[in-house]
Design an enzyme around this catalytic site. Sequence first.
Site, PDB file in Angstrom:
ATOM      1  N   GLU A  27      76.006  30.575 -57.477  1.00  9.75           N
ATOM      2  CA  GLU A  27      76.369  31.856 -57.975  1.00  9.75           C
ATOM      3  C   GLU A  27      76.253  33.097 -56.772  1.00  9.75           C
ATOM      4  O   GLU A  27      76.755  34.142 -56.939  1.00  9.75           O
ATOM      5  CB  GLU A  27      75.894  32.841 -59.159  1.00  9.75           C
ATOM      6  N   LYS A  86      72.380  29.828 -53.558  1.00 10.34           N
ATOM      7  CA  LYS A  86      71.224  30.721 -54.424  1.00 10.34           C
ATOM      8  C   LYS A  86      70.544  29.150 -55.283  1.00 10.34           C
ATOM      9  O   LYS A  86      69.242  29.328 -55.407  1.00 10.34           O
ATOM     10  CB  LYS A  86      71.938  31.245 -55.715  1.00 10.34           C
ATOM     11  N   GLN A  87      71.311  28.265 -55.616  1.00  9.85           N
ATOM     12  CA  GLN A  87      70.541  27.005 -56.308  1.00  9.85           C
ATOM     13  C   GLN A  87      71.556  26.098 -56.076  1.00  9.85           C
ATOM     14  O   GLN A  87      72.744  25.941 -55.442  1.00  9.85           O
ATOM     15  CB  GLN A  87      70.534  27.242 -57.753  1.00  9.85           C
ATOM     16  N   TRP A  96      74.246  27.593 -69.950  1.00 11.44           N
ATOM     17  CA  TRP A  96      74.210  26.356 -69.457  1.00 11.44           C
ATOM     18  C   TRP A  96      73.017  25.677 -69.299  1.00 11.44           C
ATOM     19  O   TRP A  96      72.989  24.320 -69.044  1.00 11.44           O
ATOM     20  CB  TRP A  96      75.379  25.848 -68.395  1.00 11.44           C
ATOM     21  N   ASP A  97      72.085  26.501 -69.007  1.00  8.95           N
ATOM     22  CA  ASP A  97      70.816  26.158 -68.690  1.00  8.95           C
ATOM     23  C   ASP A  97      70.296  24.866 -69.581  1.00  8.95           C
ATOM     24  O   ASP A  97      69.442  24.114 -69.073  1.00  8.95           O
ATOM     25  CB  ASP A  97      69.765  27.232 -68.770  1.00  8.95           C
TER      26      ASP A  97
END
Lengths: 753, 753
Positions: free
Chosen positions: A484, A589-590, A355-356
């Site tokens: 994640e 994480k992000q 999905w990046d």
Amino acid sequence: MKRTFAVDPWMIATHQFHPEDKRLQESLTAIGNGYMGMRGNFEEQYSGDQLSGTYLGGVWFPDKTRVGWWKNGYPAYFGKAINAPSFLPIRIKVNEQPVDLAKNSFRDFYLALDLRQGLLTRQFIYEGDQVEVRFEFQRFLSNVVKEAALINVKATVLSGKATITFDAGLEGRVANEDSNYDERFWEPQAEDPTQKTIQLQTKPNPYDVPQFTVLLKQQLRVNHQPVTGVVTTGNGWLNEQIVADLAAGETYQLEKDVIVVTSRDVAPSDQQQTAAALMTTLQTHSFSEQLAAHTQLWAQRWEQSDVVIEGDLAAQQGIRFNIAQLFMTYYGEDKRLNIGPKGFTGEKYGGATYWDTEAYIVPMYLAVTPPDVTRALLQYRHDQLPGAYHNAQQQGLAGALFPMVTFNGIECHNEWEITFEEIHRNGAVAFAIYQYTAYTGDESYVNRDGIEVLVGIARFWADRVHFSKRANQYMIHGVTGPNEYENNVNNNWYTNTMASWTLSYTLARLPKANADVVAKLAVTAEEKAKWQDIIDRMYYPVDDELGIFVQHDTFLDKDLRPASSIPADQRPINQYWSWDRILRSPFIKQADVLQGIYFLNDRFTQAQKERNFDFYEPMTVHESSLSASIHAILAAELGKTEKAVALYARTARLDLDNYNNDTDDGLHITSMSGSWLSIVQGFAGMRYDHDRLRFKPFLPKEWHRFSFKINYRGRLLAVDVSEEVNVILLAGPSIDIEVNGELKHLEKGDDHA
Amino acid sequence: MKRTFAVDPWMIATHQFHPEDKRLQESLTAIGNGYMGMRGNFEEQYSGDQLSGTYLGGVWFPDKTRVGWWKNGYPAYFGKAINAPSFLPIRIKVNEQPVDLAKNSFRDFYLALDLRQGLLTRQFIYEGDQVEVRFEFQRFLSNVVKEAALINVKATVLSGKATITFDAGLEGRVANEDSNYDERFWEPQAEDPTQKTIQLQTKPNPYDVPQFTVLLKQQLRVNHQPVTGVVTTGNGWLNEQIVADLAAGETYQLEKDVIVVTSRDVAPSDQQQTAAALMTTLQTHSFSEQLAAHTQLWAQRWEQSDVVIEGDLAAQQGIRFNIAQLFMTYYGEDKRLNIGPKGFTGEKYGGATYWDTEAYIVPMYLAVTPPDVTRALLQYRHDQLPGAYHNAQQQGLAGALFPMVTFNGIECHNEWEITFEEIHRNGAVAFAIYQYTAYTGDESYVNRDGIEVLVGIARFWADRVHFSKRANQYMIHGVTGPNEYENNVNNNWYTNTMASWTLSYTLARLPKANADVVAKLAVTAEEKAKWQDIIDRMYYPVDDELGIFVQHDTFLDKDLRPASSIPADQRPINQYWSWDRILRSPFIKQADVLQGIYFLNDRFTQAQKERNFDFYEPMTVHESSLSASIHAILAAELGKTEKAVALYARTARLDLDNYNNDTDDGLHITSMSGSWLSIVQGFAGMRYDHDRLRFKPFLPKEWHRFSFKINYRGRLLAVDVSEEVNVILLAGPSIDIEVNGELKHLEKGDDHA
């Protein structure tokens, strides 16, 4: 952090060679042309540690995953772009002694990747027994003839006499480091010593994935004239030997031209002929002429995309490295391809589509490449709709579930907590359609192919939500959000938000879409009413006291504390902590909630943005390469300029400085857009919603000036930020834009706005 | 449901042989002696589909699991009890034609497992070209000499003349069906044609798991006299050929005696000698004498454990089959061993130890075997404490985390959602100590080894909880409860309850425990205070309106509906639904909240039990073989006798009737206790908390009578339930027990109480 190459505005160059950094160096000197790519392995033999890697776009293998406990709905295989037969080898002997930098004495080593056109050069002086030879290599993968790799080696005898043996070969006996039980993926088909070709096929698989056949052909040239050496072949390989006797001061130049065709484009039985024709065309021009034509195409790309930073040479190098590597990975020529997290630079992530692309690449590519490049990325998803329907069906769900990881639209990752839980990707795929349409003003995609994608996704969300009788609301249980470092959570705010957004956008676009397409989609009034009901009664976890959107249902029950409370010697936590500890920790994480605020930026008040940023950012460890840029952009918007610059720094030279100590595996290709987004959407504050291009720039303290170019609705604009802000219309019709809230009228020829 | 064997009180017998049921038949005719076990494979060659399986207790291999995405804290390997070199083969030829039931013509097939002593017999009449031969096989694994397998084949020529060739062999070229990439686990070491032995070793592994060496020795006998045939050997195998020429009416009987020793007991260099000595001892008696001694031991077991059911022959057979298979798997002789979910009957679950032992086996074994058998199961966990500490440390946690799956105490399963999330097993390990102590009254375990286990577990829980500032309570996030149809949930009521219970029990036992052991454990006042604080402030999800304990934090947000709403053709859901759909559904695989109510039975009011049962049972799909019995017991307690009997029916003949259509993989050994528990704790209502044995029996409608025996604190009791209830003290001192709430004084010799 480890910086192995010198700081320079256009070159990735070094005079150092340390065997322990070989893999890192290989990653950083990877080259590609969208059709294929390769790590910076050496042409000649190298007996030290290395990661050999040549990858052909779209040539992959469905590797076995049924180890452990397989359950219904798990993907059948783990897809990976496999290490392809190599066309690189030019093994060298000097007076019968093999040249091998892991063993020989040598000096004046120089390795350089020229970012202007992806040309890799290398030099060293070989110190043999009573002989010294300077070797100079050049290599590039052509943007003119995509199937062509051109390699050039020049030997100059500095002292002594040298009988130099060049063994230029094609090598199909290749393996993946990540293969299970050392399994090989290629089976030799044929070797032709006259045509100088080898042909191989991927081994059979039980998953209905096509076997790929590739043919590699080489033709040597000396002084631009084709030559033929002594050819030997074996099962899956070919070698062509040329011997040159040189006295001191003499030079010998050998060129190896290579054509690679695959069954993706050419039927196996036609490959010999096609490759021969391509080789003939290729050899109508010399190496230098081919390089010049190739460089010319690169110049056009840079003309539309270069970013100039004054006052920070390291930043300058970083952004150009990132842009060059992205363009070497993908420039939209083949709609069947996409952008893998490591591009063509390593095995990790299997070279597949994540999905990046929609989340991080599309917003950059919209501005730095012609619109058809981004549109090709959207088209890719549309063309894979059957796979997406298949994926949903595998879960017993209606509609289309785009895969987390794929080559052909079918999910091929091997973690359930990713494959059918990280469904937020479906939101990003829909949102990319919105972004493309909003940026380009081109509605032709969304009104035909795009609406098919949107309806597919909407139908998925409508089935994937469930109605909680207790709450009298719709909920989405069992998901993994962008963070994640948690999984299988309920009501991830980001996921619920993007699901509901997709339903709204689909309902809004349906009446405007092409009537034939809409008729075929046959969305019923009942369906639309259901979608509206979901939009109206979707549950979003919020905390009124804190004034924040809550990451998911029970996030606030965690032992909440800032990432600064983690001892420095335990960072990054994914290297030091158990997965159990990470999952239960509050550390992010992000961007998760903040990813939603980034995407749907115009929906939220400044106060909302600030409270959520201040709540979540301190708990964020940024251990995804995709994290820092989103935070940098929001920090910039919130006037936290120092924070923005600090976060940007993590994205700009992530690989060049090997920040995460993992670049030896390959480059972080899909996060390379992060530095561009940080500069353009962050420092320059570019927004483009509501049909208006807007900027709200600031100049980072250490910089003297930065400028970048963007295309926007048929125009080429230059944005130049120093003590003042200039936006110049370089090409295209006049336009009104907004700078710091003020409307500016731009005409071509004006020198600033 | 598929019933392949006739209903009979003591025999599992059939005259049918259908190749498509071969695997099922093999599972149901498995035999074992605790030391080793085997599926009911045929002695002679069989070319049809089958699952060959011979397993040696504690002989295992750490198989590779690093396929996919490995993270810190994941087990390094997946342990499995591997298919062992086989001592079974007696290949047969009649007049040079191989006897192979997949190909030959035959009649009068008969296969029977005698539950009285685990004797497997088989007969058939081979119909060859102008010749008919009756073959009769007998086989048992000795309870007298654990290393011994005795096999007997008798051939009687019914018509024609027969030259019969027997190839009796030892076969080390064996594989696991579940091995990755067809990997072999055994490496031949030596074959000795004189000693008639083969020796093999498990292949090396990188995990510091010992390699196992096994030696198999055979000795043939004819008419009870040792004979030697023509011996040939190859890499990993040995064959001994005997030829007999028989006229019509003649009979030939060949006995194959086998000794198997392993490096678990005998060093590889001593194995030859040890096996020879064991063989000498074995052969001092004839097959019939050995069988008689073996049967005598079995008779003693049955004397203490038999359950008699009148009026339901199928139920009678079911309960005896279950008891016999359990005893063939484990009778406590080797404290290094435990009970795998499939015992010695198949590859699934890898022959490893699960929490099944403490949760389901211990409460039965306490009553039907001498106390030292159950104590050996407890001792097993104590002896593996170092592994449990290791497991916790792998997660960055203090204390001892007993493994979900293990051979040596170290976790060896390959799903993170099981290994470090299904931590409730730690509660069951602690609770087994309580059960043993409460049942036997023997405090010697809990006061020494047991307190070490308890403190280890308590320390784990104290570190594994976290304090939620928002709730001002302790919580346990990120667990999988007994209901494996959900995972990674927060505050599973059962887990929180058992964690808190363990802390309480440990605090209560500490002052009574052996002073030296306690001193060594060095539990500080601060630690004890922390444990008490966790007990006092543990969070338990409850719903006051529904009056229930809530399975976990967000369970009630689900789309709650009864399992009866699932269409019949979608059951079992684990075969028809995606894992995604199962995880998000409200359907419960096995008792979860109710497991806690079962364990801590005396803590809850009848009303609490009823409300929780009525809420959860309708959503329970009982797709674990461990589910129905717990529900049957609670249903019985709540007076829902029809429900109790219906639930019991699922446990009684699970394998004999192949209810779950998966018995071909092996038997559900650890759930076999379920039928016994349903009868004794359910129908007879046996409880034993508070130092008082109590019964509250009812007689299932279809039954005329049932009776069972239990040992209790040095007594042997018979409980007989028909229209009336009799409890008889068969051996041991007088005792007061409670029947239907009334105190009864029992003396030996009284004929009822």
